[in-house]
Design a protein around this motif. Structure first.
Motif, PDB file in Angstrom:
ATOM      1  N   LYS A 101      18.782 -33.061   8.385  1.00 61.38           N
ATOM      2  CA  LYS A 101      18.954 -34.522   8.438  1.00 61.38           C
ATOM      3  C   LYS A 101      20.224 -34.898   9.199  1.00 61.38           C
ATOM      4  O   LYS A 101      20.239 -35.873   9.962  1.00 61.38           O
ATOM      5  CB  LYS A 101      19.007 -35.083   7.010  1.00 61.38           C
ATOM      6  CG  LYS A 101      17.659 -35.079   6.302  1.00 61.38           C
ATOM      7  CD  LYS A 101      17.802 -35.454   4.838  1.00 61.38           C
ATOM      8  CE  LYS A 101      18.300 -36.866   4.663  1.00 61.38           C
ATOM      9  NZ  LYS A 101      18.365 -37.256   3.250  1.00 61.38           N
ATOM     10  N   SER A 105      20.421 -37.103  12.621  1.00 59.83           N
ATOM     11  CA  SER A 105      21.220 -38.333  12.717  1.00 59.83           C
ATOM     12  C   SER A 105      22.159 -38.283  13.917  1.00 59.83           C
ATOM     13  O   SER A 105      22.337 -39.274  14.628  1.00 59.83           O
ATOM     14  CB  SER A 105      22.016 -38.532  11.421  1.00 59.83           C
ATOM     15  OG  SER A 105      21.153 -38.696  10.315  1.00 59.83           O
ATOM     16  N   SER A 108      20.242 -38.939  16.979  1.00 58.87           N
ATOM     17  CA  SER A 108      19.922 -40.364  17.064  1.00 58.87           C
ATOM     18  C   SER A 108      21.113 -41.168  17.577  1.00 58.87           C
ATOM     19  O   SER A 108      20.956 -42.106  18.361  1.00 58.87           O
ATOM     20  CB  SER A 108      19.493 -40.885  15.691  1.00 58.87           C
ATOM     21  OG  SER A 108      18.335 -40.209  15.235  1.00 58.87           O
ATOM     22  N   GLU A 138      22.906 -45.934  13.187  1.00 55.46           N
ATOM     23  CA  GLU A 138      22.910 -44.474  13.099  1.00 55.46           C
ATOM     24  C   GLU A 138      24.240 -43.943  12.575  1.00 55.46           C
ATOM     25  O   GLU A 138      24.282 -42.945  11.854  1.00 55.46           O
ATOM     26  CB  GLU A 138      22.604 -43.869  14.470  1.00 55.46           C
ATOM     27  CG  GLU A 138      21.208 -44.200  15.000  1.00 55.46           C
ATOM     28  CD  GLU A 138      20.112 -43.721  14.074  1.00 55.46           C
ATOM     29  OE1 GLU A 138      20.354 -42.762  13.312  1.00 55.46           O
ATOM     30  OE2 GLU A 138      19.014 -44.300  14.109  1.00 55.46           O
ATOM     31  N   ASN A 141      24.161 -44.128   8.900  1.00 52.35           N
ATOM     32  CA  ASN A 141      23.396 -43.028   8.310  1.00 52.35           C
ATOM     33  C   ASN A 141      24.244 -41.759   8.226  1.00 52.35           C
ATOM     34  O   ASN A 141      24.216 -41.035   7.222  1.00 52.35           O
ATOM     35  CB  ASN A 141      22.149 -42.761   9.152  1.00 52.35           C
ATOM     36  CG  ASN A 141      21.148 -43.883   9.049  1.00 52.35           C
ATOM     37  OD1 ASN A 141      21.138 -44.640   8.078  1.00 52.35           O
ATOM     38  ND2 ASN A 141      20.293 -43.999  10.055  1.00 52.35           N
ATOM     39  N   VAL A 142      25.012 -41.485   9.271  1.00 54.34           N
ATOM     40  CA  VAL A 142      25.882 -40.314   9.258  1.00 54.34           C
ATOM     41  C   VAL A 142      26.945 -40.452   8.166  1.00 54.34           C
ATOM     42  O   VAL A 142      27.272 -39.485   7.464  1.00 54.34           O
ATOM     43  CB  VAL A 142      26.549 -40.124  10.640  1.00 54.34           C
ATOM     44  CG1 VAL A 142      27.578 -39.003  10.591  1.00 54.34           C
ATOM     45  CG2 VAL A 142      25.505 -39.830  11.694  1.00 54.34           C
TER      46      VAL A 142
END
Length: 474
Positions: A101, A105, A108, A138, A141-142
Motif C-alpha cells: 500500500k 501511494s 500515485s 495522495e 494517504n501517505v
C-alpha cells in the motif's frame, strides 16, 4: 468351599463358551467386520485419552479431575508452537500488504506530480488545480499510512487481497506516469519539428538570396574582380568557398555535355549510373546525373592534397616559399582561357595535369563509343590538344579544379580535401544534400536519420573552417 468351587467351575465354563463363541465368530466374520471393529476400537482409545478412562485388566480406571486437567494442559502445550507460527505468518502477510500500500501511494504521488508538471507547460489552470488536488490527496494517504505504522495499526483482515489491490494501483500509477511522459515528449518533438521547419525555410531563403547575389556579381563581373584584387596576405576561407562554387558549376556543365553525348550514342544511362554507384535507389530518374558527377569528381580530384596532383616532375621550393609559388600560379591562370594557356605553355604543370586527367577520365572504349574514333586521345598522347567542344568543356573544368588546388596550397595551413563514407549519418556541419527528398519519409513526415549513399562533390578543411561536401542521401 463347595459353593466357591462350583462358582469357579461355572466361571471356567462360561469363559470356555465365550472363547469358543469368539472363535466361531472370527471364523465366520468377513474382513469388513474386522475393519469396522478396528475403527470402533480406535474411537474407544480416543475417548480414553480425552476422558482419562483407561481399562486395566478388564477393570476401568477413572482418572481424577486433577489428572484430566493436567492432560489438557499437556495437549495445549503441544499445540502452542503451531499457534505461534500461524500468528507470525499473519503478521508477515499484514506487513507485506502495508508495504505494498505504501509503494502504491508513492507511485500515485509521482503520477499526480507528473500531471501537475505537464499542466504547467503549456499553462492549463484547470489541469493545474486538478493535479494539485490529486497531489494533496495522495500525500494525505501517505501521512495516514505513516500514522498507522507509528501506532502499529497495520493489521489486515485479508492481507492477500489488500496486497493485490495495492499492486494494481501501483501499476496504474506507473502507466499514468509513462503516458504523461509520452505526451510531454510528443509535445517537445512537435516543437523541435516546427523549429526545424522554420530554420529550413530560413536556410532556403538565404540560399536563394546568395544565388541571386552571385548571379548579379557574375553578370557585373565583380566576382572575378574581387578575386583579381585579392592578395596572399588577405586570403581568407571565403575566397576559397567562392571558388568552390564556381568549380561545382563548371563540373556540372561538363557532366551535362557528357550525358548529352551518351544519349546521342544511345547509352543505357540507368546501367551506366548503376555501374558507377551500385545498389543506390535514386529518388528521381533525373538524379542519376549525380552518379556521373560523383565519378567525374572522384577522378579529377584524385591526388588533390599532393602538389601538382603528383603529375609533374617540376621541383618545388621549400615549404616557406611554396605558398607564394602556388598563389602566383593561381593569379597567372585565373583570367586566361584554358585552351589559350595550353597553346601558350604546352609543357606547364597545368598542361600535364590536363592531359593526364583526360586520359584517365575518358576511357578509350568510352571515347570510341561517343565519337567513333580515338582522335582526341591520340592528340593528347602526342602532347597536343584537340580543338573540339567536348575537350574545351573538359579543359574549362580542369582549369577550375587546378585553380582550386593552387588556392588550397596557398593557405597556411594548407587546405585539405575530404569525403564521407557510404552509410554515414548525415551531418549539416560537414555535408550538404543535393536533394531534399531524403529528409521526408514515404508519408511526408520528416525522416529521422538519412544516410549517405555517395559523395557527389568533396568537402574541404581550411584550418578550423569546414567547407561542406555535397552528398546524395538514401
Amino acid at each position: 468351599m463347595h459353593r466357591g468351587g462350583s462358582f469357579l467351575i461355572c466361571n471356567n465354563e462360561i469363559k470356555k463358551v465365550i472363547v469358543m463363541d469368539s472363535v466361531d465368530r472370527s471364523a465366520v466374520t468377513p474382513n469388513k467386520s474386522k475393519s469396522r471393529l478396528a475403527r470402533t476400537f480406535a474411537k474407544v482409545l480416543h475417548i480414553r485419552a480425552v476422558t482419562g478412562i483407561a481399562p486395566d485388566d478388564g477393570i476401568q480406571k477413572i482418572n481424577s479431575p486433577e489428572n484430566v486437567k493436567s492432560n489438557l494442559v499437556k495437549n495445549k502445550s503441544h499445540l502452542q508452537p503451531f499457534d505461534d507460527e500461524d500468528e507470525k505468518l499473519c503478521s508477515r502477510a499484514a506487513t507485506e500488504a502495508f508495504v505494498a500500500k505504501l509503494f502504491a501511494s508513492v507511485s500515485s504521488v509521482k503520477a499526480a506530480y507528473a500531471q501537475l508538471q505537464y499542466a504547467q507547460s503549456p499553462y492549463d489552470p484547470d489541469g493545474i488545480q486538478t493535479a494539485d488536488e490529486m497531489v494533496v490527496s495522495e500525500l494525505k494517504n501517505v501521512s495516514e499510512l505513516k500514522q498507522c505504522y507509528l501506532k502499529k495499526q497495520i493489521d489486515e483482515s485479508s492481507p492477500e487481497t489488500t496486497q493485490i489491490l495495492a499492486e494494481i494501483q501501483e501499476q496504474k500509477s506507473l502507466l499514468k506516469t509513462y503516458e504523461i511522459m509520452g505526451k510531454k515528449l510528443d509535445s517537445q518533438l512537435k516543437l523541435k519539428d516546427s523549429e526545424l521547419t522554420f530554420l529550413r525555410e530560413k536556410l532556403e531563403e538565404a540560399n536563394k538570396e546568395n544565388k541571386l547575389l552571385e548571379k548579379r556579381l557574375n553578370s557585373s563581373g565583380q566576382l572575378s574582380s574581387a578575386l583579381d584584387n585579392v592578395h596572399l596576405s588577405s586570403l581568407s576561407p571565403s575566397h576559397f568557398i567562392t571558388f568552390v562554387r564556381q568549380t561545382i558549376k563548371s563540373i556540372r556543365s561538363f557532366v551535362r555535355l557528357l550525358i548529352s553525348e551518351m544519349e546521342s550514342a544511345e547509352w543505357d544511362l540507368d546501367a551506366a549510373a548503376s555501374s558507377i554507384e551500385p545498389g543506390v535507389a535514386f529518388w528521381k530518374n533525373s538524379h542519376k546525373c549525380y552518379a556521373f558527377e560523383s565519378f567525374v569528381c572522384r577522378e579529377m580530384f584524385d591526388g588533390f592534397n599532393q602538389p601538382d596532383f603528383s603529375v609533374s616532375n617540376e621541383s618545388l621550393p621549400e615549404q616557406k616559399k611554396r605558398q607564394r609559388v602556388f598563389f602566383e600560379r593561381f593569379r597567372e591562370l585565373k583570367s586566361v582561357k584554358p585552351m589559350d594557356y595550353l597553346a601558350w605553355k604546352p609543357k606547364s604543370a597545368f598542361a600535364k595535369f590536363c592531359r593526364a586527367k583526360y586520359l584517365t577520365l575518358i576511357h578509350p572504349k568510352m571515347e570510341t563509343s561517343l565519337f567513333g574514333n580515338l582522335d582526341q586521345r591520340n592528340l593528347a598522347n602526342a602532347g597536343e590538344y584537340p580543338e573540339t567542344t567536348f575537350f574545351a568543356a573538359f579543359a574549362e573544368m580542369a582549369k577550375r579544379i587546378w585553380l582550386l588546388h593552387c588556392l588550397a596550397l596557398s593557405f597556411k595551413p594548407e587546405a585539405s580535401i575530404f569525403q564521407v563514407n557510404k552509410r554515414s549519418r548525415f551531418s549539416e556541419v560537414y555535408m550538404e544534400s543535393v536533394s531534399e527528398e531524403a529528409f521526408l519519409s514515404s508519408d511526408g513526415s520528416p525522416e529521422s536519420e538519412p544516410r549517405v549513399a555517395f559523395t557527389v562533390f568533396p568537402g574541404f578543411r581550411i584550418g578550423k573552417t569546414a567547407v561542406q561536401c555535397q552528398v546524395y542521401l538514401c
